[in-house]
Write a protein that holds these residues in place. Structure first.
Motif, PDB file in Angstrom:
ATOM      1  N   PRO A  35       0.808  -1.226   0.000  1.00 38.56           N
ATOM      2  CA  PRO A  35       0.000   0.000   0.000  1.00 38.56           C
ATOM      3  C   PRO A  35       0.838   1.272   0.000  1.00 38.56           C
ATOM      4  CG  PRO A  35      -0.908  -1.571   1.543  1.00 38.56           C
ATOM      5  CD  PRO A  35       0.393  -2.134   1.081  1.00 38.56           C
ATOM      6  N   SER A  36       1.926   1.283   0.769  1.00 36.88           N
ATOM      7  CA  SER A  36       2.790   2.475   0.792  1.00 36.88           C
ATOM      8  C   SER A  36       3.405   2.741  -0.571  1.00 36.88           C
ATOM      9  CB  SER A  36       3.911   2.295   1.817  1.00 36.88           C
ATOM     10  OG  SER A  36       3.390   2.110   3.086  1.00 36.88           O
ATOM     11  N   LEU A  37       3.860   1.687  -1.216  1.00 35.63           N
ATOM     12  CA  LEU A  37       4.468   1.836  -2.527  1.00 35.63           C
ATOM     13  C   LEU A  37       3.454   2.306  -3.565  1.00 35.63           C
ATOM     14  CD1 LEU A  37       7.134   1.449  -4.074  1.00 35.63           C
ATOM     15  CD2 LEU A  37       6.365  -0.854  -4.609  1.00 35.63           C
ATOM     16  N   LEU A  38       2.240   1.765  -3.517  1.00 37.52           N
ATOM     17  CA  LEU A  38       1.211   2.180  -4.466  1.00 37.52           C
ATOM     18  C   LEU A  38       0.827   3.642  -4.276  1.00 37.52           C
ATOM     19  CD1 LEU A  38      -1.079  -0.983  -4.572  1.00 37.52           C
ATOM     20  CD2 LEU A  38       0.472  -0.173  -6.340  1.00 37.52           C
ATOM     21  N   VAL A  39       0.731   4.090  -3.034  1.00 37.92           N
ATOM     22  CA  VAL A  39       0.432   5.499  -2.772  1.00 37.92           C
ATOM     23  C   VAL A  39       1.579   6.371  -3.255  1.00 37.92           C
ATOM     24  CG1 VAL A  39       0.117   7.205  -0.927  1.00 37.92           C
ATOM     25  CG2 VAL A  39      -1.186   5.078  -0.898  1.00 37.92           C
ATOM     26  N   LEU A  40       2.801   5.903  -3.066  1.00 38.99           N
ATOM     27  CA  LEU A  40       3.981   6.654  -3.484  1.00 38.99           C
ATOM     28  C   LEU A  40       3.982   6.904  -4.990  1.00 38.99           C
ATOM     29  CD1 LEU A  40       6.798   7.818  -2.674  1.00 38.99           C
ATOM     30  CD2 LEU A  40       7.711   5.577  -3.249  1.00 38.99           C
ATOM     31  N   ILE A  41       3.546   5.918  -5.772  1.00 35.12           N
ATOM     32  CA  ILE A  41       3.560   6.096  -7.223  1.00 35.12           C
ATOM     33  C   ILE A  41       2.245   6.660  -7.763  1.00 35.12           C
ATOM     34  CG2 ILE A  41       5.345   4.383  -7.623  1.00 35.12           C
ATOM     35  CD1 ILE A  41       3.214   2.397  -8.458  1.00 35.12           C
ATOM     36  N   GLY A  42       1.363   7.096  -6.851  1.00 36.60           N
ATOM     37  CA  GLY A  42       0.164   7.791  -7.283  1.00 36.60           C
ATOM     38  C   GLY A  42      -1.064   6.931  -7.467  1.00 36.60           C
ATOM     39  N   LEU A  43      -1.083   5.765  -6.880  1.00 32.78           N
ATOM     40  CA  LEU A  43      -2.241   4.883  -7.017  1.00 32.78           C
ATOM     41  C   LEU A  43      -3.013   4.776  -5.698  1.00 32.78           C
ATOM     42  CD1 LEU A  43      -0.567   2.081  -9.150  1.00 32.78           C
ATOM     43  CD2 LEU A  43      -2.123   3.853  -9.937  1.00 32.78           C
ATOM     44  N   GLY A  44      -3.266   5.919  -5.066  1.00 29.74           N
ATOM     45  CA  GLY A  44      -3.984   5.952  -3.795  1.00 29.74           C
ATOM     46  C   GLY A  44      -5.409   5.445  -3.905  1.00 29.74           C
ATOM     47  N   ALA A  45      -6.072   5.720  -5.025  1.00 30.83           N
ATOM     48  CA  ALA A  45      -7.439   5.234  -5.214  1.00 30.83           C
ATOM     49  C   ALA A  45      -7.475   3.709  -5.293  1.00 30.83           C
ATOM     50  CB  ALA A  45      -8.042   5.834  -6.481  1.00 30.83           C
ATOM     51  N   THR A  46      -6.441   3.122  -5.868  1.00 32.42           N
ATOM     52  CA  THR A  46      -6.348   1.661  -5.920  1.00 32.42           C
ATOM     53  C   THR A  46      -6.212   1.091  -4.519  1.00 32.42           C
ATOM     54  OG1 THR A  46      -5.259   1.824  -8.063  1.00 32.42           O
ATOM     55  CG2 THR A  46      -5.035  -0.251  -6.879  1.00 32.42           C
ATOM     56  N   VAL A  47      -5.408   1.718  -3.700  1.00 28.92           N
ATOM     57  CA  VAL A  47      -5.232   1.266  -2.314  1.00 28.92           C
ATOM     58  C   VAL A  47      -6.549   1.387  -1.564  1.00 28.92           C
ATOM     59  CG1 VAL A  47      -4.031   1.721  -0.136  1.00 28.92           C
ATOM     60  CG2 VAL A  47      -2.786   1.803  -2.290  1.00 28.92           C
TER      61      VAL A  47
END
Length: 140
Positions: A35-47
C-alpha cells in the motif's frame, strides 16, 4: 538400523517453517509495504478500493511492528533450521533407495527461504526506511 520415517520428522518441520516464513513475509508485504508503494507512485485510489474490499489488511497494518517482528523471527529461525540444524539431521534421515530426495527437498526449502527473505527485506525497506529517506529529500 533406524527407520527413515522416524528420523525424517525434523526435516518436514524445517519445510513447514520455510512455508510459514513465506506466508508471514507475504503478509508484511501486503499489509504494509505494497500500500505504501502504491500510494507513493500515485495509485492511492487503488489502495482505497483494495482496503474497502479486504478490510483485514487495515488490522494488519495497525499492528505493523508485531507483523514484522513475528515474520522476521520466523525467517531467522528458518535460516537456522535450514543451514545449521537440517544438515546435521539429514545424515540419518535420507532414504537409501532415493538419495536425491533429501537434496531436492533441501533445495526447495532454501529457495522458499530466500524468496521469503527477499520479500521481507523489500517490505521492511518500503515500510520503515523509504519514508524517512523521502522526508529528508523533500526537506532539502
Amino acid at each position: 538400523m533406524q527407520s527413515p520415517v522416524n528420523t525424517a520428522r525434523p526435516l518436514i518441520g524445517s519445510g513447514a517453517l520455510s512455508y510459514l516464513s513465506l506466508f508471514t513475509s507475504l503478509s508484511t508485504l501486503l499489509c504494509c509495504a505494497l500500500p505504501s508503494l502504491l500510494v507513493l507512485i500515485g495509485l492511492g485510489a487503488t489502495v482505497a478500493s483494495v482496503l474497502s474490499s479486504v478490510p483485514w489488511l487495515v488490522a494488519l497494518s495497525r499492528h505493523k511492528a508485531w507483523t514484522f517482528s513475528i515474520s522476521g523471527t520466523l525467517i531467522v529461525l528458518s535460516f537456522f533450521t535450514t543451514y545449521y540444524l537440517a544438515p546435521k539431521l539429514r545424515k540419518d534421515a535420507c532414504d537409501a533407495d532415493d538419495p536425491n530426495a533429501c537434496a531436492e527437498a533441501s533445495k526447495l526449502s532454501k529457495v522458499l527461504l530466500w524468496v521469503s527473505a527477499a520479500i521481507y527485506g523489500f517490505g521492511f525497506f518500503v515500510a520503515y526506511v523509504l519514508g524517512p529517506i523521502l522526508t529528508r529529500l523533500d526537506a532539502s
